[in-house]
Design an enzyme around this catalytic site. Sequence first.
Site, short mmCIF file in Angstrom:
data_model
loop_
_atom_site.label_atom_id
_atom_site.label_comp_id
_atom_site.label_asym_id
_atom_site.label_seq_id
_atom_site.Cartn_x
_atom_site.Cartn_y
_atom_site.Cartn_z
N GLU A 227 -16.60 31.11 5.30
CA GLU A 227 -18.43 30.70 4.24
C GLU A 227 -18.43 32.18 4.87
O GLU A 227 -19.85 31.48 6.04
CB GLU A 227 -19.34 29.30 4.04
CG GLU A 227 -17.63 27.90 4.16
CD GLU A 227 -18.17 26.97 2.87
OE1 GLU A 227 -18.97 28.38 1.61
OE2 GLU A 227 -18.07 26.28 2.77
N CYS A 261 -27.93 32.28 4.29
CA CYS A 261 -26.58 32.55 3.42
C CYS A 261 -27.00 33.36 2.36
O CYS A 261 -25.65 34.34 1.40
CB CYS A 261 -25.29 31.94 4.30
SG CYS A 261 -25.14 30.68 3.29
P1 NAD Z 1 -20.58 35.16 13.67
O1 NAD Z 1 -19.87 35.60 12.59
O2 NAD Z 1 -21.53 35.68 14.59
O3 NAD Z 1 -20.52 33.76 14.26
C1 NAD Z 1 -20.34 32.35 13.91
C2 NAD Z 1 -19.52 32.20 14.67
O4 NAD Z 1 -18.03 32.80 15.12
C3 NAD Z 1 -19.70 31.40 16.19
O5 NAD Z 1 -19.97 30.33 16.32
C4 NAD Z 1 -19.24 32.24 17.29
O6 NAD Z 1 -19.02 32.22 18.78
C5 NAD Z 1 -17.83 31.94 16.64
N1 NAD Z 1 -16.68 34.02 16.90
C6 NAD Z 1 -16.91 34.64 16.95
N2 NAD Z 1 -16.41 35.79 17.35
C7 NAD Z 1 -15.31 34.49 16.92
C8 NAD Z 1 -13.76 34.68 17.57
N3 NAD Z 1 -12.99 36.46 17.29
N4 NAD Z 1 -12.86 34.62 16.82
C9 NAD Z 1 -13.48 32.96 16.60
N5 NAD Z 1 -14.65 32.49 16.59
C10 NAD Z 1 -15.58 33.94 16.54
O7 NAD Z 1 -22.23 34.39 12.76
P2 NAD Z 1 -23.36 34.00 13.13
O8 NAD Z 1 -24.21 35.07 13.38
O9 NAD Z 1 -23.13 32.72 13.56
O10 NAD Z 1 -23.68 33.25 11.11
C11 NAD Z 1 -24.65 34.68 10.62
C12 NAD Z 1 -23.78 34.89 9.43
O11 NAD Z 1 -23.19 33.54 8.94
C13 NAD Z 1 -24.15 35.68 8.49
O12 NAD Z 1 -23.24 36.72 7.64
C14 NAD Z 1 -24.55 34.48 7.15
O13 NAD Z 1 -24.08 34.98 5.80
C15 NAD Z 1 -22.72 33.54 7.39
N6 NAD Z 1 -23.20 32.13 6.57
C16 NAD Z 1 -22.97 32.12 5.45
C17 NAD Z 1 -23.27 30.62 5.19
C18 NAD Z 1 -22.60 30.31 3.51
O14 NAD Z 1 -22.03 28.94 3.35
N7 NAD Z 1 -21.81 30.46 2.91
C19 NAD Z 1 -23.59 30.12 5.93
C20 NAD Z 1 -24.09 30.18 7.13
C21 NAD Z 1 -24.49 31.31 7.74
#
Ligand code: NAD
Length: 455
Positions: A227, A261
């Site tokens: 997502e 998001c």
């Molecule tokens: P992010 O990708 O920076 O982090 C998300 C998660 O992934 C965190 O828990 C982080 O620690 C982990 N992570 C980071 N690098 C990783 C790796 N290499 N392997 C595995 N896990 C890893 O995103 P964020 O800043 O937490 O969230 C913001 C983003 O999420 C925005 O782009 C937003 O649009 C999206 N979002 C989407 C939805 C949806 O339903 N489509 C909902 C909420 C947020």
Amino acid sequence: MLKILNPATHALIAKVPADTAAAVKQKYQAARAAQPAWAQRPSTERIDVMTRFREQVRARHEDLAKILTSEVGKPIAQSRNELNGVLGRIDFFINNAAKVLKDEVVFADRGLEEKIAYEPLGVVANISAWNYPYFVGANVFVPALLTGNAVLYKPSEFATLSGLEIAKMLHASGVPQDVFVAVVGGGEIGASLARQPVDGIFFTGSYATGRKIASAAAKRMIKVQLELGGKDPIYVCEDADVKAAAASTADGAFYNTGQSCCAVERIYVHESIYVDFVDAFVATVRGFKIGDPRDDTTYIGPLTRKAQLAVLKRQVADAKKKGANLLMGGKPLTRKGHYFAPTVLSDVDHRMEIMREESFGPVIGIQKVNDDNEATRLMNDTAYGLTAGVYTPDRERAEKILAQIKSGSVYWNCCDRVSPRLPWSGLKHSGIGLTLSTYGIQTFLRPKAWHLRSV
Ligand code: NAD
């Protein structure tokens, strides 16, 4: 140790022991051992456990809202909204789990029965985002647990305290310690978790991280749901109620300080009402109160992550350089915390990053369009595909446009909206798979085909 900082003040609020790669492996092994017994419990027992969890979230509403606000910087009224909203989501899952889990006899004749029975995936990893930790977390762990899976849940490093509260409440409600396990840490611990031999990875976060997870999981033939982000467009037709559309879309763009998001990220307005709409929009945004997120009346708080300030500055500079008109804001606020001034740009176009890249902050570009065809073409001119909306009193016109839009959700006269009853999904860089609705329960199950011949 993971340091938890308050984004409104930069104060250190907690230090939490982080997991190591070895600890993640042990947690995985414990979850693997514990899952079968959880799956064997009658579904009514799991539903009872989740009903107790719901009651805890309800009872601790104010306390949980304060924790959320302290670590994420979400204005307290909006933290309360999230905690209220999540109750409805839990209710949806509780009320629909039994129906989805039920065996289906699809054929029975002359001694032959064909039946579909549903089995849990097994052990799933849930790697989560910080912007709505209760919503995006519950979309996964509630149906996953209800359907008999064990969940290794990694809250975002920016929402760890809320994640640990979720774990505490689930355990106190009767979920065994090893059936729901919080994994604490940053991206490298997320990567360790994704490397475990789990049966599915359910991720919410950015496109950049989503890609890494998808490629890490690709060789293992496991279910992966992503997502991801969006660049969600709105089109305001010339027959729309200008003031109402401006108020609704401004809320869609700036709620949660633009860090949703499905936040409105691009607005297209018919040329005949463009000036009036922009004026009404700016007037609405000027009315938004910026301030201490603990204050009941604050509408715009700090950004959760400091690094996003630079992204927003870069997008605004790029737009200005290419001819956009900065109507308000455009820079960080000179106060403690990661505050960016609410920013509105007009005369924007698709050469500009502000109309192409996810902003994830309190900034918006408003572009003039000639007609429905141009609006439709521009709404689809994106790498993302999460949501899109049209404002017009004419439902037929809206449906005609929205049918052509490549996104997971479409809105008529509303925006920035998620319903537990409807599937939540994205196209293109917005992700794969779905959560919510009965499909969002089924996604944690494997349908097994039974061919039963009695003679
Ligand atoms: P992010 O990708 O920076 O982090 C998300 C998660 O992934 C965190 O828990 C982080 O620690 C982990 N992570 C980071 N690098 C990783 C790796 N290499 N392997 C595995 N896990 C890893 O995103 P964020 O800043 O937490 O969230 C913001 C983003 O999420 C925005 O782009 C937003 O649009 C999206 N979002 C989407 C939805 C949806 O339903 N489509 C909902 C909420 C947020």
